[in-house]
Design a protein around this motif. Structure first.
Motif, PDB file in Angstrom:
ATOM      1  N   SER A 113       0.746  -1.261  -0.064  1.00 49.30           N
ATOM      2  CA  SER A 113      -0.112  -0.069   0.181  1.00 49.30           C
ATOM      3  C   SER A 113       0.924   1.218   0.056  1.00 49.30           C
ATOM      4  O   SER A 113       0.127   2.137  -0.527  1.00 49.30           O
ATOM      5  CB  SER A 113      -0.892   0.112   1.350  1.00 49.30           C
ATOM      6  OG  SER A 113      -0.341  -0.100   2.424  1.00 49.30           O
ATOM      7  N   ILE A 163      -4.088  -7.981  -7.184  1.00 47.28           N
ATOM      8  CA  ILE A 163      -4.061  -6.810  -6.623  1.00 47.28           C
ATOM      9  C   ILE A 163      -3.501  -5.660  -7.629  1.00 47.28           C
ATOM     10  O   ILE A 163      -3.888  -4.600  -7.831  1.00 47.28           O
ATOM     11  CB  ILE A 163      -3.531  -6.471  -5.380  1.00 47.28           C
ATOM     12  CG1 ILE A 163      -4.365  -7.333  -4.148  1.00 47.28           C
ATOM     13  CG2 ILE A 163      -3.569  -5.313  -4.880  1.00 47.28           C
ATOM     14  CD1 ILE A 163      -4.109  -7.268  -2.788  1.00 47.28           C
ATOM     15  N   GLY A 167      -6.066  -2.875  -8.745  1.00 52.01           N
ATOM     16  CA  GLY A 167      -6.101  -1.843  -8.306  1.00 52.01           C
ATOM     17  C   GLY A 167      -5.674  -0.578  -9.179  1.00 52.01           C
ATOM     18  O   GLY A 167      -6.190   0.667  -8.840  1.00 52.01           O
ATOM     19  N   TYR A 180       0.841   0.226  -9.644  1.00 50.32           N
ATOM     20  CA  TYR A 180      -0.026  -0.902  -9.828  1.00 50.32           C
ATOM     21  C   TYR A 180       0.640  -1.939 -10.661  1.00 50.32           C
ATOM     22  O   TYR A 180       0.544  -3.209 -10.631  1.00 50.32           O
ATOM     23  CB  TYR A 180      -1.454  -0.854  -9.805  1.00 50.32           C
ATOM     24  CG  TYR A 180      -2.075  -0.398  -8.594  1.00 50.32           C
ATOM     25  CD1 TYR A 180      -2.322  -1.140  -7.536  1.00 50.32           C
ATOM     26  CD2 TYR A 180      -2.621   0.913  -8.464  1.00 50.32           C
ATOM     27  CE1 TYR A 180      -2.992  -0.798  -6.288  1.00 50.32           C
ATOM     28  CE2 TYR A 180      -3.108   1.459  -7.211  1.00 50.32           C
ATOM     29  CZ  TYR A 180      -3.491   0.540  -6.332  1.00 50.32           C
ATOM     30  OH  TYR A 180      -3.837   0.995  -4.991  1.00 50.32           O
TER      31      TYR A 180
END
Length: 349
Positions: A113, A163, A167, A180
């Motif tokens: 993140s 992800i 994302g 990403y």
């Protein structure tokens, strides 16, 4: 920045990565990673913009956390097994902590993140260094470790590919999309790391070439979001024609370069009796392909409203060096015919 200071920082950046490549001792590798981190911090904060300073602080705290985990795991290894060698990781507890620490350093899901937030705060040149050069040292340690934690690696690689594709679907900032994209490509590398380290290294090298060409293209056009791509045809028409091919190569479409490592990875996974993993990886690649197609569509098939204020950007003179862009673009588009040579290198016997 003063050229002497810049040269010193770049030398420290290269020296830290080189020492990591050559080290077989965890303490030496940790020291080299810290040298690498301390060398890039001033490069990140050189513009004194609040967003750059915030992103630099986030990056420093993330890397410091990963370094502390790495040092703790290496000392735990020395305590439990009485050795510091990188290639001799036998105890599962420190091996798991080390894998998580190195995953945090390079931005693998689910400890990813920080990467989009940090990359969004930097200019494209610093983002290029963060997305390419800064991946080399932790990835070299993962290659040397030959990690045996199969369950953890399955979680990391499948989460990263999923992800990384998911994302980037609703992003409008190019640096977030590239962040990403980096997570998804790293997932593909970790996917095959346990079975074929040479193929993982090939995937890393092709990723670096294509990411470099993408960052250099956006930097030349001074594009930071999808809307600004619509007027890039007026700045450099020839480059606008090549950029969709670069983006589709990132997506892994034939006959472009990135199709080669993805094809070989899926083939190797199938040979390892992992058809479900190969199928899931191929399906998650479609998510990434969608936002590459979205960028290509915005760049070539849309036109921004003609309300530009100031001098028209039609073929304005720029002072940036275009030779690296030409070199990396050639690598991005034309390496697929070398697949037989790559197969010969991957299977020398």
């Amino acid at each position: 920045m003063n050229p002497y200071i810049l040269s010193t920082l770049l030398f420290g950046l290269g020296l830290g990565t080189t020492i990591t490549f050559a080290s077989s001792h965890w303490l030496l590798a940790w020291m080299a990673l810290e040298m690498n981190t301390l060398a890039i911090i001033p490069l990140m904060a050189q513009h004194h913009h609040p967003r750059a300073v915030e992103a630099t602080t986030k990056y420093f705290l993330t890397q410091a956390t990963a370094a502390a985990m790495l040092l703790f795991a290496s000392t735990t290894t020395a305590w439990l097994t009485a050795q510091w060698a990188i290639q001799q990781m036998t105890h599962p507890l420190p091996s798991t902590i080390l894998i998580l620490a190195l995953s945090l350093k390079i931005g693998l899901a689910p400890v990813h993140s920080w990467l989009p937030e940090v990359l969004q705060g930097f200019d494209l040149t610093t983002g290029l260094i963060l997305s390419t050069w800064q991946k080399l040292a932790p990835f070299a340690l993962l290659l040397q470790m030959q990690p045996a934690g199969a369950t953890l690696l399955v979680i990391l690689r499948l989460a990263s590919t999923l992800i990384g594709g998911w994302g980037g679907l609703n992003q409008t900032q190019l640096r977030n999309i590239l962040a990403y994209s980096s997570i998804a490509h790293l997932g593909w590398m970790i996917l095959i790391l346990q079975f074929s380290p040479t193929l993982a290294l090939l995937a890393l090298l092709t990723y670096i070439a294509m990411t470099s060409s993408t960052f250099l293209t956006f930097n030349l056009n001074n594009s930071t979001n999808i809307t600004s791509l619509a007027i890039s045809w007026a700045k450099s028409p020839a480059l606008t024609c090549l950029t969709p091919l670069i983006l589709l190569s990132l997506g892994g479409l034939p006959p472009l370069t990135r199709f080669m490592p993805k094809w070989l990875i899926l083939q190797d996974l199938t040979n390892q009796d992992l058809p479900c993993t190969a199928t899931l990886a191929a399906l998650t690649a479609l998510l990434s392909l969608y936002f590459y197609l979205r960028l290509s569509y915005a760049m070539t098939l849309t036109m921004a409203p003609n309300n530009l204020i100031g001098i028209t950007p039609w073929r304005t003179h720029h002072s940036q060096l275009t030779l690296p862009l030409a070199f990396f673009t050639m690598l991005t588009l034309l390496l697929l015919p070398l697949t037989p040579s790559a197969l010969a290198l991957l299977s020398p016997y």
